[in-house]
Design a protein around this motif. Structure first.
Motif: not given
Length: 78
Positions: A39, A46, A51, A62-64, A68
């Motif tokens: 992330c 992850r 994501l 890309t992020v959760c 998060c």
């Protein structure tokens, strides 16, 4: 204080680790969907299904998903 046993050393053939476990902490996957990515916000690895991409500083990162903190809480409960 006595120092503990040294667990790493450079040996004659150039290898550094004598007691390091072989392999990677990330599971190998033949398919693209099983791979992990980190992330951009929290840095945790992850599975790609956890994501999403989001514009951060003008680039897609890309992020959760959904966030998060929410993902950590849902993984602790389940």
């Amino acid at each position: 204080m006595a120092k503990g046993e040294v667990k790493t050393a450079v040996v004659a053939d150039g290898l550094r680790y004598k007691t390091k476990a072989p392999g990677s902490p990330f599971r190998a996957s033949a398919s693209f969907s099983g791979a992990t990515m980190s992330c951009f916000m929290c840095g945790k690895h992850r599975v790609r299904s956890q994501l999403r991409t989001r514009q951060v500083l003008g680039k897609s990162q890309t992020v959760c998903a959904p966030s998060c903190k929410a993902l950590d809480e849902s993984l602790e409960q389940g």
